[in-house]
Design a protein around this motif. Structure first.
Motif, PDB file in Angstrom:
ATOM      1  N   ASP A   2     -24.501 -64.197   7.079  1.00 28.73           N
ATOM      2  CA  ASP A   2     -23.445 -63.359   7.615  1.00 28.73           C
ATOM      3  C   ASP A   2     -22.857 -62.498   6.508  1.00 28.73           C
ATOM      4  N   ASP A   3     -22.607 -61.231   6.805  1.00 26.91           N
ATOM      5  CA  ASP A   3     -21.919 -60.342   5.890  1.00 26.91           C
ATOM      6  C   ASP A   3     -20.552 -60.114   6.499  1.00 26.91           C
ATOM      7  N   VAL A   4     -19.530 -60.797   5.970  1.00 25.80           N
ATOM      8  CA  VAL A   4     -18.225 -60.864   6.619  1.00 25.80           C
ATOM      9  C   VAL A   4     -17.232 -59.989   5.897  1.00 25.80           C
ATOM     10  N   ASN A   5     -16.596 -59.102   6.632  1.00 19.64           N
ATOM     11  CA  ASN A   5     -15.674 -58.149   6.047  1.00 19.64           C
ATOM     12  C   ASN A   5     -14.265 -58.349   6.583  1.00 19.64           C
ATOM     13  N   PRO A   6     -13.318 -58.858   5.756  1.00 21.14           N
ATOM     14  CA  PRO A   6     -11.943 -58.956   6.215  1.00 21.14           C
ATOM     15  C   PRO A   6     -11.412 -57.581   6.598  1.00 21.14           C
ATOM     16  N   ALA A   7     -10.692 -57.529   7.710  1.00 19.48           N
ATOM     17  CA  ALA A   7     -10.176 -56.254   8.200  1.00 19.48           C
ATOM     18  C   ALA A   7      -9.049 -55.755   7.313  1.00 19.48           C
ATOM     19  N   GLY A   8      -8.752 -54.473   7.445  1.00 17.92           N
ATOM     20  CA  GLY A   8      -7.761 -53.854   6.576  1.00 17.92           C
ATOM     21  C   GLY A   8      -6.337 -54.028   7.047  1.00 17.92           C
ATOM     22  N   HIS A   9      -6.105 -54.834   8.067  1.00 17.78           N
ATOM     23  CA  HIS A   9      -4.745 -55.068   8.505  1.00 17.78           C
ATOM     24  C   HIS A   9      -4.492 -56.550   8.644  1.00 17.78           C
ATOM     25  N   ALA A  10      -3.239 -56.934   8.565  1.00 17.30           N
ATOM     26  CA  ALA A  10      -2.888 -58.342   8.587  1.00 17.30           C
ATOM     27  C   ALA A  10      -2.463 -58.772   9.970  1.00 17.30           C
ATOM     28  N   ARG A  42     -21.919 -64.351   3.170  1.00 16.72           N
ATOM     29  CA  ARG A  42     -21.468 -63.454   2.101  1.00 16.72           C
ATOM     30  C   ARG A  42     -20.201 -62.755   2.571  1.00 16.72           C
ATOM     31  N   PHE A  43     -19.080 -63.099   1.954  1.00 18.88           N
ATOM     32  CA  PHE A  43     -17.804 -62.480   2.279  1.00 18.88           C
ATOM     33  C   PHE A  43     -17.609 -61.235   1.412  1.00 18.88           C
ATOM     34  N   VAL A  44     -17.254 -60.126   2.033  1.00 18.01           N
ATOM     35  CA  VAL A  44     -17.043 -58.870   1.312  1.00 18.01           C
ATOM     36  C   VAL A  44     -15.638 -58.352   1.595  1.00 18.01           C
ATOM     37  N   ASN A  45     -14.873 -58.076   0.555  1.00 19.41           N
ATOM     38  CA  ASN A  45     -13.521 -57.538   0.723  1.00 19.41           C
ATOM     39  C   ASN A  45     -13.590 -56.013   0.807  1.00 19.41           C
ATOM     40  N   ARG A  46     -13.533 -55.479   2.035  1.00 22.84           N
ATOM     41  CA  ARG A  46     -13.577 -54.036   2.254  1.00 22.84           C
ATOM     42  C   ARG A  46     -12.182 -53.414   2.287  1.00 22.84           C
ATOM     43  N   GLU A  72     -14.975 -56.632  -3.942  1.00 26.04           N
ATOM     44  CA  GLU A  72     -15.700 -57.798  -4.470  1.00 26.04           C
ATOM     45  C   GLU A  72     -16.338 -58.598  -3.340  1.00 26.04           C
ATOM     46  N   ALA A  73     -17.468 -59.256  -3.645  1.00 29.64           N
ATOM     47  CA  ALA A  73     -18.171 -60.095  -2.675  1.00 29.64           C
ATOM     48  C   ALA A  73     -18.268 -61.518  -3.199  1.00 29.64           C
ATOM     49  N   PHE A  74     -18.430 -62.451  -2.279  1.00 34.14           N
ATOM     50  CA  PHE A  74     -18.495 -63.872  -2.614  1.00 34.14           C
ATOM     51  C   PHE A  74     -19.480 -64.562  -1.682  1.00 34.14           C
ATOM     52  N   LYS A  75     -20.478 -65.265  -2.246  1.00 36.49           N
ATOM     53  CA  LYS A  75     -21.477 -65.970  -1.450  1.00 36.49           C
ATOM     54  C   LYS A  75     -21.141 -67.460  -1.420  1.00 36.49           C
TER      55      LYS A  75
END
Length: 204
Positions: A2-10, A42-46, A72-75
């Motif tokens: 999974d390529d997971v991107n946290p959204a830009g809003h809280a 794989r978490f990706v901070n977009r 930054e990304a983190f596996k």
């Protein structure tokens, strides 16, 4: 993977304080369950925020695994029954991932490909960590189990899931070199270790 991107809003922004407390209580109830089904994520901070990556453990307690700066990304090797949440490292506001407040990894697909027509079997496996010293042993164990279970007409190909180990190319070459595999399996000590691995019934 999974390529997971946290959204830009809280998710917490704009909430009534009582709602934010309620959300935190709900997340504490959510907890990891035992599972044998791994998932490589794989978490990706977009976002433009600094984001904390948090695992909810077997008691539902938040365990911070990593803090990601923007871009930054983190596996991580995890399980499908392990929930993850993300929060702004500065404000502690909960962030959304794929429009959800709690992320559950997905089941990995295409880890095994079988062709009855071409008499081939290909298996990909994911080591626990990128520098796992047991990767070759795990691969040999899988290969031996397949050779024991399948008709001799099948050609077996065992490989590390791409991008999951620092030495994947070298290990893949070892695992699929017939002469090296045969020599390894003639080593009584190594064969004993492999058989112990195959006979293990310990919980994951």
């Amino acid at each position: 993977m999974d390529d997971v991107n946290p959204a830009g809003h809280a998710a917490d922004e704009g909430r009534h304080p009582d709602q934010a407390v309620q959300l935190q209580q709900q997340q504490q109830v959510i907890r990891s369950l035992r599972s044998r089904q791994r998932s490589y994520v794989r978490f990706v901070n977009r976002t433009q925020r600094t984001v904390d990556v948090i695992w909810l453990d077997y008691n539902g307690v938040r365990q911070k695994y990593k803090t990601l700066i923007p871009g930054e990304a983190f596996k991580v090797n995890t399980f499908v029954t392990h929930p993850w949440i993300f929060r702004d490292a500065e404000t502690t506001a909960t962030l959304l991932v794929n429009s959800e407040e709690v992320f559950y990894p997905k089941v990995e697909e295409k880890q095994c490909e079988v062709s009855d027509v071409e008499n081939t079997v290909m298996v990909h496996f994911t080591p626990t960590i990128p520098h796992c010293s047991m990767a070759s042993l795990i691969g040999l164990s899988i290969r031996l189990k397949l050779l024991q279970a399948l008709p001799p007409r099948f050609k077996v190909d065992v490989r590390i899931t791409p991008g999951t180990h620092a030495s994947e190319h070298a290990i893949n070459k070892q695992l699929n070199d017939k002469e090296r595999v045969a020599a390894a399996l003639e080593n009584p000590h190594l064969l004993e270790v492999i058989n112990k691995c195959l006979n293990s019934r310990g919980q994951a």
